[in-house]
Design a protein around this motif. Structure first.
Motif, PDB file in Angstrom:
ATOM      1  N   GLN A 165       0.621  -0.177  -8.534  1.00 36.44           N
ATOM      2  CA  GLN A 165       0.251  -0.286  -6.949  1.00 36.44           C
ATOM      3  C   GLN A 165      -1.380  -0.072  -6.662  1.00 36.44           C
ATOM      4  OE1 GLN A 165       3.056   2.529  -4.970  1.00 36.44           O
ATOM      5  NE2 GLN A 165       4.236   0.933  -4.835  1.00 36.44           N
TER       6      GLN A 165
ATOM      7  N   PRO B 261       9.846   3.471  -9.660  1.00 34.34           N
ATOM      8  CA  PRO B 261      10.139   2.462  -8.664  1.00 34.34           C
ATOM      9  C   PRO B 261      11.649   2.784  -8.181  1.00 34.34           C
ATOM     10  CG  PRO B 261      10.132   1.676 -10.906  1.00 34.34           C
ATOM     11  CD  PRO B 261       9.544   3.040 -10.909  1.00 34.34           C
TER      12      PRO B 261
ATOM     13  N   THR C  87       6.902  -1.120   0.215  1.00 39.20           N
ATOM     14  CA  THR C  87       6.494  -0.709  -1.023  1.00 39.20           C
ATOM     15  C   THR C  87       6.009  -1.886  -1.733  1.00 39.20           C
ATOM     16  OG1 THR C  87       6.546   0.852  -2.764  1.00 39.20           O
ATOM     17  CG2 THR C  87       8.450  -0.344  -2.331  1.00 39.20           C
TER      18      THR C  87
ATOM     19  N   LEU D 204       6.541  -3.287  -5.699  1.00 34.98           N
ATOM     20  CA  LEU D 204       7.049  -2.981  -6.876  1.00 34.98           C
ATOM     21  C   LEU D 204       6.861  -4.176  -8.023  1.00 34.98           C
ATOM     22  CD1 LEU D 204      10.413  -1.385  -5.883  1.00 34.98           C
ATOM     23  CD2 LEU D 204       8.032  -0.365  -6.524  1.00 34.98           C
TER      24      LEU D 204
END
Length: 294
Positions: free
Chosen positions: A193, A216, A231, A233
């Motif tokens: 990330q 995750p 988010t 992923l």
């Protein structure tokens, strides 16, 4: 072929042979120095001298006489237990141990089974895996984010390609960077990330990280419970899920990266396994949601 590892241990600058610890083990088992000496195939005098020499160097008693015979003192028991813990760890290392982040270990689990390699796989984050490798506890070190290998000047082998997708639990479609201004994000620590955050910072996007987690799976739980959370992923991770999450490729090109491995100690079986991963094993990579390295 069976191997029987033995250890010498150092204490306060003095090195003590495994023969001392074998003696302590037998005394603790038999409660008799004579019986212990007989089991070890040495004379009682040799055993007694071995114990006394060690006690003199350590500065405390290891063996004491009791009403039941000869037994270990508390210090002797403590030292024997420590020796047995190290010996157990050494024996366990006869099985290959793999450690790394959740994305890379999931991939390696499949690759090792297809190759027929017997391994123990431990999933953590990249930095924790690196610490275990520095303690000489790892045969194959895996990185979800290759930057950690670069930062520590490690000779790594690329095994697959991946990128990041934007994930939310709402039906809102996000098609441009402008849609990310003012958004709330969940971060997976020590993961790839980093590439997404660096890109958003470079583009001066006004975003905020409001929660953190180590996997995750936990990131998905957090955004499932709050539709305002987003988010990033790995595409490979999301490709294995059949869910109601909304996915966008908004930063896919900027977050392309390599899943990599490091083999700290050269072993013939691991070199052959590495050749498999970079050769025939690449046929499996797309089926697992990754991109090939060739």
């Amino acid at each position: 072929m069976k191997f029987h590892p033995r250890l010498n241990l150092s204490l306060n600058g003095e090195t003590f042979s495994y023969r001392l610890f074998d003696a302590l083990l037998e005394i603790n088992s038999t409660w008799s120095q004579r019986a212990a000496a007989k089991r070890l195939g040495i004379s009682h005098a040799v055993l007694n001298r071995r114990i006394r020499d060690a006690e003199e160097k350590m500065g405390f008693k290891l063996v004491e006489t009791t009403g039941a015979g000869s037994g270990l003192t508390l210090q002797g028991i403590m030292i024997l237990k420590k020796y047995q813990r190290y010996l157990k760890r050494l024996k366990e290392r006869e099985t290959l141990f793999i450690c790394g982040g959740p994305i890379s270990t999931g991939l390696m689990d499949v690759l090792s089974r297809h190759y027929g390699l017997e391994v123990v796989i431990y999933t953590t984050d990249d930095l924790s895996a690196l610490k275990m490798a520095e303690m000489d506890l790892v045969d194959i070190l895996l990185f979800d984010d290759p930057v950690h290998a670069f930062m520590h000047d490690l000779d790594f082998v690329p095994i697959a390609r991946d990128d990041l997708v934007l994930v939310s639990h709402s039906n809102e479609q996000m098609e441009s960077i402008e849609d990310l201004h003012g958004r709330l994000f969940v971060e997976v620590i020590h993961s790839a990330q980093r590439l997404a955050w660096n890109t958003l910072d470079h583009l001066h996007v006004d975003y905020k990280i409001v929660d953190w987690c180590s996997s995750p799976q936990n990131a998905l739980k957090l955004i499932r419970n709050n539709e305002d959370f987003l988010t990033f992923l790995n595409r490979s991770f999301m490709s294995a899920l059949s869910s109601s999450f909304t996915i966008s490729d908004i930063l896919a090109e900027d977050s392309s990266h390599i899943i990599s491995m490091v083999i700290p100690t050269k072993k013939p079986e691991l070199e052959d396994f590495s050749d498999f991963i970079q050769g025939k094993g690449q046929k499996l990579i797309p089926k697992l949601g990754f991109g090939r390295i060739d």
